[in-house]
Design an enzyme around this catalytic site. Structure first.
Site, PDB file in Angstrom:
ATOM      1  N   GLU A 156      25.807 -48.831  31.348  1.00 48.85           N
ATOM      2  CA  GLU A 156      26.191 -48.654  32.755  1.00 48.85           C
ATOM      3  C   GLU A 156      27.295 -49.632  33.178  1.00 48.85           C
ATOM      4  OE1 GLU A 156      21.931 -46.855  34.345  1.00 48.85           O
ATOM      5  OE2 GLU A 156      22.408 -48.951  34.760  1.00 48.85           O
ATOM      6  N   GLU A 210      20.268 -41.143  30.234  1.00 49.08           N
ATOM      7  CA  GLU A 210      18.988 -41.737  30.645  1.00 49.08           C
ATOM      8  C   GLU A 210      18.313 -40.834  31.666  1.00 49.08           C
ATOM      9  OE1 GLU A 210      19.151 -45.666  32.242  1.00 49.08           O
ATOM     10  OE2 GLU A 210      20.558 -46.415  30.733  1.00 49.08           O
TER      11      GLU A 210
END
Length: 944
Positions: A464, A549
């Site tokens: 991220e 995810e």
């Protein structure tokens, strides 16, 4: 001559807190070696391992993964770094002869250290993910040698805010180290921040020339008929004279019954100057139609053994290096149809269904056997990719070895996370670690360590987040693809592919960039909570092509809760109903500490456990949680598979397992017991799969293979709670094309006259010619607006079963073949029993068993019959294996590999399963295999 090769130093280590040792490393390794004793501060050490792992083993601190015991352990933020600065000591023998050289190797230390060998000191530089090699040739003794290492924690261990947080206060991000150790929303803080000698320590003996980090690369032509193996290795001459060498490479393939075939044997002569290093590139080795390596579900994981040896004139064999190697080509692009990242293996697209991985154990208690189990579990779930998350480890060679063996592609991230490196709360470390050169050194060393594994699919800069600009640009340059991967041609102008640092797999700058999530780095992964199962199939659900995810619930079985928490932790959540009708689950403090995810989302998702009725106790709660687990994760994978190539290219679940006793996002718990979600995933991700689209109620066939299915059919049968079959239909299919999803027909039972509010659906995809079942899928369903509370009285149904168990014992390992048969007949069982004059057994069941032991003492056959008076589905059956001798509360033997579990059988149906496990050391009685189920809450023994 002393034997050339490596000796691993993994036993006989002692440890002590540095502030409690009065002598220095010089004295420890010369005049004042440590010893155990009643007054000694020294204790047996875990190496490889960590300081905290050593303290736990010696019961100097409580088990941090049990209950709330972690709160009783001093955190490094409170004690200071000296508290977790430890000495480690061992002795070793190593005789060497003239012109032999000895190196001491540390594959990883966290975080910095000073090493003493026989009174000689070497300072090791910082960094958790780098190897250290020390030439100790001239300081060895002829007999006993002493080794002492003082290990210091990370420079910036940080503090833990009152509310925890993702990576604590983020200070750990200033170092090149694992970031999860300050705690996350799925784990408690690791008190020593994983300080220790956490990977392999070894002594290697060579002649004058040693082999360093060979690089193996395969190239292919003519549709994979022709292949070349490219090899480059660094050769170091330790001697003071020019070394005239023969460098040999041998490639062997293992045939059946352990027979090996030498495919290639090539020798090249090189001259290495005194004290010199050279990079030697072999002439490419040609292969015709090599056996290719394929990921799980696409084919076999064929591996060749590559052996490189160097022979020095007038000395003999100087060094050798061996590596299993798979011939395969991996390509990755952004798919034009979906915008998701697309992977191709050996020219064939692969639909990614896998999950996220942190590490095997939060205290770095890593082992080959645990890795073997971990990776085999992933293969058993029919997954094909594991993502090594950036806040965890650069995984170890043993991890990659078993990924090679079982066919799991690996996404390996470097040590950057958005939470810690510039995007968290509070925002910190916007420029990543303080020492960028150290980060790049560790990254390059990691690449050299892992690059020869066929399972390694891609490098990613961070989780991220992208690395700081200078690091990112350096990684892009270092990990650029060789031109062959772009042009599919190898021209004379191109350098040999094996001279690249890697050059064979893509580098992506971050987990939400370039074909992952929205591709632009916005927070577009997730969600991480309970979902309605039908939502996974809807057009409005997740709009990007590849989700890196997506997470949900992960409650283990009740036995795991009792094994990992004291009785105060056995209280189930309170169910608080709000004015809007939604229920909030309020867990006890221990569950909250262990990061429990509720089975409800007030305002969005009604409590999925209460769909089955209010649980009465821990066992009831955990059993109903398993029902939800199975449905949740099967629907997740089925929903993604339903849009294969039209909307999605892949999905990774957050996450597959927990490195501690956590209560969220897992297919098996930290004790290695599978949850029902394991088998829901296993069903949904099988290469050829029949499924029900829970949004459209169309029956679908998902064919992820490269083979077309022809002359197949689907049988759909509905079974009610009285054991009747009110609906049955066969759909004939001419063919199911490869790499396609086919909508077959609408499932119309819910629209029929008087459908049951709760019912079972069995789908079977089979070959018409011989009736062989290709895919079987069992659902329990309800009508819109209904729940599953009618299953509660169904528990009282007494369904007869016949179980045949054939056991084979090979040493301590058991292999069981079990057939389970539901002997009831639809709508006939009760009447038939009365006509025969037999009593109606009602709530009583009778268990008959007989055991036949064959002449072979390693084989046994047992037949168990559970009599019952009712007809119906034998619902949600689960095997477990137990130690018949232990006096512990938790009698389970773990791990166990089941070919299936949490399964159901309709009247007249039978199923064969395989169970494999190792009996605990020292046991004399046969383990006990138990079968429990919705209709058999107390369970009964089928073996042992």
């Amino acid at each position: 001559m002393a034997e050339i090769g490596k000796t691993v130093l993994d036993s006989g280590w002692l440890a002590a807190r540095s502030t409690e040792v009065d002598v220095d490393g010089d004295q420890l390794t010369t005049t004042n070696p440590p010893a155990l004793g009643p007054d000694s501060r020294w204790m047996e050490a875990v190496v490889p391992g960590t300081v905290l792992g050593t303290l736990v083993k010696n019961k100097a601190v409580p088990d941090p993964f049990y209950g709330l015991e972690n709160e009783a352990i001093t955190d490094i933020a409170d004690s200071g770094r000296d508290y977790y600065t430890f000495w480690f000591f061992t002795n070793f023998q190593c005789k060497r002869l003239r012109n032999q050289y000895v190196h001491l190797n540390f594959r990883a230390i966290n975080y910095s250290a000073e090493v003493y060998v026989n009174g000689h000191k070497t300072v090791l530089p910082k960094g958790m993910f780098r190897r250290h090699t020390l030439d100790v040739t001239d300081i060895l003794h002829s007999e006993n040698n002493s080794l002492a290492v003082i290990v210091h924690p990370p420079d910036h261990p940080g503090t833990i805010p009152p509310k925890g947080g993702q990576g604590g206060d983020h200070e750990i991000g200033k170092d090149v180290a694992a970031q999860y150790v300050e705690g996350w929303d799925w784990i408690c803080p690791i008190r020593d921040r994983n300080t220790g000698i956490w990977d392999e320590v070894s002594i290697s003996v060579t002649g004058p020339v040693r082999i360093i980090d060979p690089h193996l690369v395969s190239t292919f032509f003519d549709h994979y008929k022709r292949a070349y193996l490219h090899v480059t290795a660094e050769l170091e001459n330790k001697s003071t004279w020019n070394a005239d060498c023969s460098v040999n490479i041998q490639i062997t393939a293992e045939l059946e019954n352990g027979v090996c075939l030498v495919e290639h044997l090539q020798t090249e002569n090189v001259l290495i100057p005194a004290k010199g290093h050279i990079q030697h590139t072999f002439k490419p080795l040609f292969f015709y139609k090599p056996e290719l390596w394929w990921p799980n579900g696409m084919g076999k994981q064929n591996l060749y053994d590559i052996l490189i040896t160097v022979v020095v004139k007038e000395f003999g064999e100087s060094d050798s290096w061996m590596q299993p190697f798979g011939f395969r080509k991996i390509e990755s692009v952004i798919d034009s149809a979906t915008g998701g990242r697309l992977f191709k293996i050996n020219g064939e697209p692969i639909f990614i269904r896998g999950g996220n991985w942190i590490l095997s154990d939060g205290l770095l208690r890593l082992s080959k056997e645990r890795y073997r189990t971990d990776i085999k579990f992933h293969a058993d779930m029919n997954m094909n990719m594991i993502r090594c998350w950036g806040g965890g480890l650069a995984e170890r060679p043993d991890f990659y070895h078993f990924c090679d063996i079982y066919g799991l592609l690996v996404w390996q991230e470097f040590w950057i996370t958005g939470d810690v490196d510039g995007r968290g709360d509070p925002v910190s470390n916007p420029n990543g670690p303080l020492d960028h050169e150290l980060f790049l050194l560790c990254a390059r060393d990691t690449v050299k360590l892992l690059r020869n594994h066929p399972s390694l699919a891609l490098w990613v800069g961070g989780n991220e987040q992208v690395p700081p600009k200078d690091i990112n640009e350096a990684l892009k340059q270092d990990l650029r693809l060789h031109p062959y991967l772009k042009t599919h041609m190898l021209s004379d102008e191109d350098s040999d592919p094996s001279v690249y640092l890697d050059g064979t797999r893509v580098y992506i700058q971050g987990s939400m960039w370039d074909g992952f999530a929205d591709g632009k780095g916005n927070f577009t992964d997730g969600p991480y909570e309970i979902q309605y199962p039908e939502d996974f199939f809807k057009d409005t659900y997740y709009k990007y092509g590849f989700n890196p995810e997506i997470g949900s619930v992960g409650m283990p079985v009740a036995a795991t809760i009792r094994a990992t928490m004291p009785p105060e932790g056995w209280e189930i959540p309170l169910f608080k109903k709000g004015l809007d009708g939604f229920v909030e689950e309020v867990p006890n403090r221990m569950w909250d500490y262990h990061k429990y995810i509720p089975y409800s989302k007030p305002g969005k998702v009604h409590d999925q456990i209460l769909m089955y009725g209010t649980p009465e106790n821990l066992d009831d709660f955990c059993l109903k949680a398993q029902l939800v687990n199975y449905i949740q994760y099967r629907a997740l994978f089925e929903g993604w598979s339903s849009r294969m190539w039209t909307k999605y290219t892949g999905v990774l679940i957050w996450k597959n397992q927990n490195p501690w006793t956590g209560l969220r996002g897992q297919f098996y718990d930290h004790l290695l017991d599978q949850t029902a979600s394991f088998y829901g995933c296993r069903s949904a991700a099988e290469p050829v799969h029949v499924q029900l689209n829970l949004a459209s109620y169309f029956v679908e066939v998902v064919n992820t293979t490269s083979e077309e299915l022809s002359d197949v059919a689907i049988e759909a049968s509905v079974w009610d709670l009285n054991g009747n079959c009110p609906y049955s239909e066969v759909f004939k299919i001419v063919s199911a094309p490869p790499k396609k999803v086919m909508q077959i027909s609408e499932f119309k039972y819910p629209k029929s006259q008087n459908p049951k509010p709760v019912y079972f659906l069995l789908l079977k995809l089979y070959n018409v010619s011989d009736k062989t079942v290709i895919s079987r899928n069992f659902y329990w369903l309800n009508l819109p607006g209904q729940d599953y509370t009618l299953l509660e009285p169904y528990r009282k149904k007494q369904i007869p079963l016949k179980i045949t168990c054939n056991a084979v014992l090979v040493g301590p390992k058991y292999e069981l073949e079990i057939n389970v048969h539901n002997t009831s007949r639809a709508g006939l069982a009760k009447n038939a029993a009365q006509e025969d004059g037999k009593p109606n057994l009602g709530l009583l069941q009778k268990l008959f068993s007989r055991c036949v032991v064959s002449a072979d003492s390693n084989r046994a056959l047992k037949v168990v019959e559970m009599e019952g008076s009712d007809s119906g589905v034998a619902f949600f059956l689960r095997f477990s294996v137990h130690n018949a001798e232990t006096e512990k509360q938790d009698t389970r033997i773990l791990p166990v590999h089941y070919s299936d579990n949490y399964f159901s059988l309709v009247p007249g149906e039978s199923m064969s399963l395989k169970i494999a496990f190792a009996a605990p050391t020292g046991t004399t009685k046969s383990p006990r295999v138990m079968l429990q189920g919705w209709n058999y809450p107390d369970g009964f023994s089928v073996f042992g």
